[in-house]
Design a protein around this motif. Structure first.
Motif, short mmCIF file in Angstrom:
data_model
loop_
_atom_site.label_atom_id
_atom_site.label_comp_id
_atom_site.label_asym_id
_atom_site.label_seq_id
_atom_site.Cartn_x
_atom_site.Cartn_y
_atom_site.Cartn_z
N ASP A 73 0.87 -1.18 0.00
CA ASP A 73 0.00 0.00 0.00
C ASP A 73 0.90 1.23 0.00
OD1 ASP A 73 -1.84 2.00 0.34
OD2 ASP A 73 -2.99 0.97 1.89
N LEU A 74 0.99 1.87 -1.13
CA LEU A 74 1.95 2.98 -1.28
C LEU A 74 1.53 4.19 -0.46
CD1 LEU A 74 4.57 3.47 -2.83
CD2 LEU A 74 3.22 4.60 -4.60
N ILE A 75 0.24 4.48 -0.38
CA ILE A 75 -0.22 5.64 0.39
C ILE A 75 0.02 5.42 1.87
CG2 ILE A 75 -2.21 7.06 0.95
CD1 ILE A 75 -1.12 7.48 -1.85
N ASP A 76 -0.20 4.20 2.35
CA ASP A 76 0.08 3.91 3.75
C ASP A 76 1.56 4.09 4.04
OD1 ASP A 76 -0.23 3.18 6.32
OD2 ASP A 76 -0.78 1.10 5.96
N CYS A 77 2.41 3.68 3.11
CA CYS A 77 3.86 3.89 3.28
C CYS A 77 4.19 5.37 3.26
CB CYS A 77 4.61 3.15 2.18
SG CYS A 77 6.41 3.26 2.32
N LEU A 78 3.50 6.13 2.41
CA LEU A 78 3.72 7.58 2.37
C LEU A 78 3.36 8.22 3.71
CD1 LEU A 78 4.46 10.05 0.61
CD2 LEU A 78 2.06 10.16 -0.06
N LEU A 79 2.28 7.77 4.32
CA LEU A 79 1.90 8.31 5.63
C LEU A 79 2.90 7.91 6.70
CD1 LEU A 79 -1.95 7.63 5.51
CD2 LEU A 79 -0.81 9.85 5.39
N ARG A 80 3.50 6.74 6.55
CA ARG A 80 4.49 6.32 7.54
C ARG A 80 5.72 7.23 7.50
NH1 ARG A 80 6.96 0.21 7.72
NH2 ARG A 80 4.87 -0.28 8.51
N THR A 81 6.00 7.86 6.38
CA THR A 81 7.16 8.75 6.28
C THR A 81 6.87 10.15 6.81
OG1 THR A 81 6.54 9.43 4.02
CG2 THR A 81 7.96 7.49 4.25
N ASN A 82 5.75 10.32 7.54
CA ASN A 82 5.38 11.62 8.13
C ASN A 82 5.22 12.69 7.06
OD1 ASN A 82 5.50 10.56 10.76
ND2 ASN A 82 7.70 10.97 10.88
N ILE A 83 4.52 12.31 5.99
CA ILE A 83 4.34 13.26 4.89
C ILE A 83 3.47 14.43 5.30
CG2 ILE A 83 2.37 11.98 3.97
CD1 ILE A 83 5.06 13.89 1.96
N LEU A 84 2.51 14.21 6.18
CA LEU A 84 1.64 15.31 6.61
C LEU A 84 2.44 16.36 7.37
CD1 LEU A 84 -1.53 13.31 7.77
CD2 LEU A 84 -1.05 14.34 5.54
N GLN A 85 3.33 15.91 8.24
CA GLN A 85 4.16 16.87 8.97
C GLN A 85 5.14 17.57 8.03
OE1 GLN A 85 3.55 13.75 9.87
NE2 GLN A 85 2.28 14.07 11.70
N ARG A 86 5.65 16.85 7.06
CA ARG A 86 6.59 17.46 6.11
C ARG A 86 5.89 18.52 5.27
NH1 ARG A 86 11.25 19.64 5.18
NH2 ARG A 86 11.84 19.62 2.97
N ILE A 87 4.68 18.24 4.80
CA ILE A 87 3.93 19.24 4.02
C ILE A 87 3.61 20.45 4.87
CG2 ILE A 87 1.73 19.64 2.86
CD1 ILE A 87 1.85 16.82 1.80
N THR A 88 3.26 20.21 6.13
CA THR A 88 3.00 21.34 7.02
C THR A 88 4.23 22.23 7.17
OG1 THR A 88 1.42 19.97 8.25
CG2 THR A 88 2.20 21.98 9.31
N PHE A 89 5.40 21.62 7.32
CA PHE A 89 6.64 22.40 7.45
C PHE A 89 6.92 23.17 6.16
CE2 PHE A 89 11.21 22.77 6.77
CZ PHE A 89 11.60 23.44 7.92
N ILE A 90 6.72 22.54 5.01
CA ILE A 90 7.00 23.22 3.74
C ILE A 90 6.10 24.44 3.58
CG2 ILE A 90 6.83 22.97 1.23
CD1 ILE A 90 7.70 20.07 1.56
#
Length: 1191
Positions: free
Chosen positions: A488-505
């Motif tokens: 599950d690629l989206i689940d793996c994307l969430l595991r990489t803290n993508i939401l926090q990274r987007i918030t920082f960007i």
């Protein structure tokens, strides 16, 4: 540590550094310099010096002084040239840096360099032809080649010297007095020599002196020589014949300044190979041969070779070393560039990967190449951690193109404004057996896959869902990152803290480029995954605060010239909110706070300088308003606040919306979004009479204007035109049926304008386009699971000619469906002019052709696509139309109904019941008694009702992207499956079923027989055999009753005659069904317990024992179930293929023959029975074993 000299430092700085070095050397005797001057040993005399001394020894004493004077003149000039050409490669010097400025004294040079000795090879040696094995330089080879053709220094050449032509003074000495004195001395010496001595001495000098020195002396003397004198001219050196044209040094030697090149000893061709031209032609590939994929900087897959102009080579210079003749870059090379320290190289590599994903999602790379999606994903995710704005823009674009399928989203937005198209797809990856590659139901193009997938995605409280929920969390937690990316690629994307990274960007980096769009697209794709993931996203309060503040700001806060992203409304941000709102009612309530409602009001009331970005924002605002109305969040009082804006928009569209092709497609989408939002308010009951009065008049004016324009035009060429007409009819239908004035609100439109449009050539062309543009009639490949860990909506279909959109620009289904909706009213209230216009042959004949094609070519795979829901609804409207049997035969109609029922999903469960009542369980089409039809209807509806309950379980506007069918293709046999289920559970008939086993079997077989007589193939022959076996496995053994026994015998004989030559594959596996082998041994056990030696029962037991099938069936039955063989007997006419099929060829398996002989010897089979004949024939006629006696 001592520093190097810097530009601008003088001799004093050098001396100071030398003093410091000496002081340090005194303190530490072992202190050594970084570089040491190596003094050359005692210098050897050069060839020139040796020959000069030899000449002195051979010359007469009286000529000694004169010769020394002559040589003094020559050597003085030679020393001057030699000093200018000191070869520093033979001098080991200290590196002093770039010393500029004052002139360095000779003493300093002596201190630093030591004694400078004369180079051994400083003078040009005479080329010796005998030294052939010694490596020669390029120019030495040239000289040797010229000597073979004739040397310009040939000693046999005679030259006459005229002493009067020697001039009055030396032409070399600058001092005029000294020049005259030296010239007089030289003339004195020459006068004492004969001509032969002068020529001999001259030849010696020419052989020992450097030719360059001779040429220089000749040039200096040239202006003072007499016109009669012949100057010394060195002819151009011809190219050595030893160098072929392929030699890379050939071009260098042809340059005009080759004499100034260093005197290399060898031609090192491997070091010059990089200067060769790359051959333009490479080996041609054989058909089917694979090769490494190479891409250009835009991500376009390049062919193995590119066509080149023969006269001009315009190829690019690539960076790779392997297969240098091929264009483009491999993924490995792009990966290497993506990790480069040079920013531009990283940007180019990530840009190429972004282009690859863009083309990949459009389907152009399917069945062409296989991309390592997971590896490329991790590369992009690592690249996103760099805060460089330029890299963030490119990497986020590539990551968004991977996850956010642009084609799917565009097509979904195009159809979103149509009636009943407000459902959003949920792109959830299911875990379970359905995704097992070894499972036959794992093929994404099979119906079994869709059924299993739907079973996994269904969230009703079933045992299947419960088991999966228990194991899914644990299994995904135990996976490493790469395994999770492969699942599950989206689940793996969430595991990489993508939401926090987007918030920082978005908060810290604040890029004013397309990074904002890419981040919003990633969030949209994450929100589409599932309701669980959507809740996780909605709980990111910091992220939503940033989004609302920067990308949904109040219009008055927008600052001019402050950029195009921050401080301006972004339609992608509103789309993200719409997707989250449609996921679940709880999420919608949490998001739709007062600030969101206030911003929506501001955007919809805005009228100043509306441009494309603001129009997109208003379209999304209208769509959000529609969702909030359908979910019941916007109540009547709140909707009244939006009403002035909606009324003002209707007036604006009446004046500015251009229906023709030249008009703006975006404006037409805006008008369609406005109409469906108004209809949603009516459907939800919040649009009261006062509001209807405000909207009816402008709505009627807009509809009349647009349809009047469409009547005078040809068929619409743009999908937004069809959408505008469709939504207009959708609004008219609701207001004409439910408003306080009814049809009186649209008198002119319904009685004149709409019938005129139905008679127009444009509408007739739409009806004729139906078969060609249909989704479920296409025999294309579905690519929703082209990469299973990252499913898509399937907006692109694969065809032999290339990928195609699932919805074309001229897809007329929504328009025809809304026209048909106006004809669903009772006859007494129906608009007569419209009915007569639509029921003309020019429209009905294309529709009949469409339905006829559906009866045989309906693609159930594409029918499960979410984009096909409108077409399935339109088919239901056509099937419910009276008089349809006039255009379709009975057989075609039943085929169509059966295929249609097998394509309906949970969202269409209500349509199944109406079709059952109208066609299937109707005495007009099925010759069954009323009780049988009632039982069949009750049984089939039991399969449908759980789906209806599940569909209304939770308030949501989301559907699964796979609309798997409710009814399996073998649903007519459902009652027999209940018999098998009861047999396995060892229970009697369920109390709810009030009919007997006899009635169920007779009803099912009769129903199936009637369907098959209409040309339907409900199941495969092997599946039908299995169902016939199940008919004998009832709890009461009612197959022995004469009437039922006669019916079973009729069905078996028909089955045997139809499949007499068929070779059944008993090892095939069926998804969601029992396989043949376990069912067969259950059948044998039941035969042993309750067959009573029935010959029909016996014929079914004997069927796998034919000689053409694997002997495992015969071995097991004659060994483990040999007692069954005593009761097996039937007439030879009931054996499929006759008795010969069981006798020939003669058995050759020794173990089986031994079993035959043992059964005959122990009298386990009855003499004269079929089993006895089979065993005796094979035992007596086989030669595979030795027999003591025959039977």
């Amino acid at each position: 540590m001592f520093k190097k000299l810097k530009p601008g430092e003088t001799e004093e700085d050098v001396l100071r550094m030398a003093a410091e070095f000496n002081a340090e050397r005194e303190k530490n005797p072992s202190f050594q310099p970084a570089a040491t001057v190596v003094r050359v040993p005692a210098a050897k005399k050069s060839v020139f010096a040796q020959k000069r001394e030899q000449a002195k020894l051979n010359r007469a004493p009286e000529q000694k002084q004169e010769i020394e004077n002559k040589v003094q003149v020559i050597t003085s000039q030679e020393d001057e040239v030699r000093n200018q050409k000191i070869l520093l490669d033979e001098i080991h010097e200290n590196i002093l840096g770039d010393v500029r400025g004052n002139k360095v004294s000779p003493n300093l040079i002596d201190n630093v360099l030591g004694e400078i000795t004369e180079r051994n090879s400083g003078c040009k040696r005479k080329l010796d032809k005998t030294e052939t094995n010694k490596p020669r330089s390029i120019f030495a080879r040239q000289m040797m080649g010229e000597q073979r053709t004739g040397n310009f220094l040939n000693s046999s050449h005679k030259m006459q010297i005229d002493k009067d032509d020697l001039g009055a003074k030396s032409s070399i000495i600058k001092d005029e007095q000294l020049a005259k004195e030296l010239h007089a001395e030289n003339l004195n010496v020459l006068n004492q020599m004969s001509s032969e001595d002068i020529l001999a001495e001259r030849q010696k000098l020419l052989e020992t002196l450097d030719p360059a020195l001779i040429a220089m002396l000749g040039k200096k003397r040239e202006p003072q020589t007499n016109a009669k004198a012949t100057p010394m001219v060195i002819p151009p050196l011809p190219m050595s014949p030893k160098l072929p044209e392929s030699n890379p040094a050939l071009e260098i030697l042809q340059q005009s300044d080759e004499g100034q090149w260093l005197n290399f000893n060898l031609i090192e061709e491997h070091k010059l190979a990089w200067m060769r031209d790359i051959p333009a032609k490479v080996a041609q590939l054989k058909p089917g041969q694979q090769f490494d994929a190479r891409f250009d900087w835009k991500g376009v897959l390049l062919p193995h070779t590119l066509p080149q102009d023969e006269d001009q080579d315009s190829r690019e210079l690539y960076l790779h070393g392997e297969e240098a003749e091929r264009p483009g870059y491999t993924l490995q090379e792009l990966f290497r560039l993506a990790r480069s320290t040079v920013l531009q190289q990283r940007l180019s590599a990530f840009g190429a990967i972004a282009g690859i994903f863009s083309i990949y999602n459009q389907g152009f790379y399917d069945q062409v190449l296989t991309l390592p999606i997971s590896k490329m994903f991790f590369l992009l995710r690592f690249g996103l951690d760099d805060n460089t704005p330029a890299q963030l823009e490119v990497v986020s674009r590539a990551l968004a193109r991977l996850c956010y399928n642009e084609t799917d989203e565009v097509v979904l937005d195009y159809i979103y404004n149509n009636a009943y198209c407000h459902w959003q797809p949920s792109l959830q990856v299911a875990m379970g057996n359905a995704m097992d590659e070894s499972d036959p139901g794992s093929d994404p193009t099979s119906l079994a896959f869709l059924q299993n997938y739907m079973k996994l995605l269904r969230s009703n409280p079933t045992s299947v869902r419960a088991e999966i929920d228990e194991d899914e969390g644990e299994s995904r937690t135990s996976m490493d990152d790469f395994q999770l990316a492969e699942t599950d690629l989206i689940d793996c994307l969430l595991r990489t803290n993508i939401l926090q990274r987007i918030t920082f960007i978005l908060t810290s980096v604040r890029p004013e480029n397309s990074t904002v769009d890419s981040c919003l697209k990633l969030l949209i794709r994450i929100a589409r995954t599932s309701s669980k993931v959507a809740r996780q996203l909605a709980n990111e309060s910091r992220l939503f605060e940033v989004l609302l503040t920067n990308f949904m700001p109040p219009l008055r806060a927008s600052v001019p010239n402050s950029g195009i992203y921050y401080g301006h409304p972004q339609f992608l941000c509103l789309k993200l909110l719409r997707v989250l709102i449609g996921t679940h009612l709880d999420i919608a309530k949490a998001i739709s706070k007062d600030i969101v409602i206030e911003r929506l009001q501001q955007y919809l009331f805005h009228r100043d300088d509306i441009k494309s970005p603001m129009i997109r924002v208003q379209i999304e605002a209208l769509r959000i308003l529609r969702c909030l109305i359908l979910l019941g969040i916007v109540h009547r009082d709140l909707y009244r606040q939006f009403l002035p804006a909606l009324r003002q928009m209707l007036d604006w569209h009446y004046n500015h919306c251009v229906f023709e092709v030249g008009g703006s497609s975006l404006i037409r989408q805006h008008a369609a979004a406005l109409l469906v939002a108004i209809v949603a308010s009516g459907e939800s009951g919040i649009c009261d009479i006062e509001m209807q009065k405000m909207l009816l008049e402008p709505l009627n004016n807009c509809c009349c204007k647009w349809f009047h324009t469409a009547t005078r035009s040809d068929m619409p060429k743009d999908f937004s035109q069809l959408t505008l007409l469709s939504t207009s009819l959708y609004a008219v239908k609701w207001f004409a049926s439910h408003s306080y004035v009814g049809r009186a609100g649209f008198p002119l439109f319904l009685r004149s304008i709409l019938p005129n449009y139905a008679n127009s050539s444009g509408f007739i062309a739409c009806a004729q386009q139906l078969t060609k543009g249909s989704i479920i009639l296409r025999q294309f490949g579905d690519r929703r699971h082209v990469h299973a860990p990252l499913p898509n909506m399937g907006a692109v279909l694969m065809h032999d000619c290339g990928p195609q959109l699932i919805v074309s620009d001229t897809y007329p289904v929504q328009l025809l469906s809304n026209v048909w909706a106006l004809l669903e009213d009772p006859m007494e209230t129906r608009v007569r002019p419209l009915f007569e216009a639509v029921m003309q042959p020019a429209i009905l004949e294309p529709l009949a052709e469409y339905l006829t094609a559906l009866s045989t070519k309906l693609n159930r795979i594409l029918a499960s696509n979410i984009f096909a829901r409108s077409e399935l609804r339109f088919i239901h409207q056509l099937l419910c139309t009276d008089g349809l049997e006039t255009y379709l035969e009975r057989t075609q109609l039943l085929r169509l109904v059966y295929s249609y029922l097998c394509s309906l999903s949970t969202a269409d469960a209500k349509q199944i019941k109406s079709i059952f009542n109208r066609y299937i369980f109707n005495e007009k089409y099925m010759e069954l008694n009323e009780k049988s039809l009632a039982l069949l209807e009750q049984t089939c509806l039991e399969m449908v009702y759980p789906h209806v309950i599940a569909d209304n379980r939770e308030p949501s506007l989301t559907l699964s992207y796979i609309q798997a069918p409710i009814l399996p293709p073998d649903w007519p046999y459902f009652q027999l499956r209940l018999i098998l289920s009861n047999y396995l559970e060892n229970v009697q008939q369920r109390p709810a079923v009030i009919f007997s086993e006899h009635h169920v079997v007779r009803m099912t077989l009769t129903f199936v027989q009637q369907l098959e007589q209409q040309g339907l193939q409900i199941v495969s022959p092997l599946e039908k055999l299995m169902y016939l076996m199940i008919a004998f496995m009832g709890p009461d053994s009612q197959f022995l009753e004469p009437s039922l026994h006669e019916l079973l015998q009729s069905h078996l004989k028909d089955f045997y005659s139809q499949n007499a030559q068929r070779h059944f594959d008993f090892d095939i596996e069926f998804a969601d069904k029992a396989n043949f082998e376990p069912l067969y041994y259950l059948f044998v056990n039941h035969f042993e317990a309750a067959s009573y030696g029935d010959e029909l029962f016996s014929s079914l037991v004997l069927l796998p024992l034919a000689q053409k099938y694997d002997n495992k069936w015969r071995r097991r039955l004659w060994s483990e179930h040999v007692q069954v063989m005593r009761f097996i007997n039937c007439d030879e006419s009931l054996l499929i293929g006759g008795l010969d099929a069981y006798l020939e060829p003669v058995e050759e398996e020794p173990s089986l023959l031994q079993l035959y002989g043992d059964a005959l010897h122990r009298q386990l089979v009855r003499p004269g029975s079929i089993a006895y004949k089979i065993a005796r024939h094979h035992f007596n006629n086989s030669t595979a074993i030795q027999k003591s006696k025959l039977f």
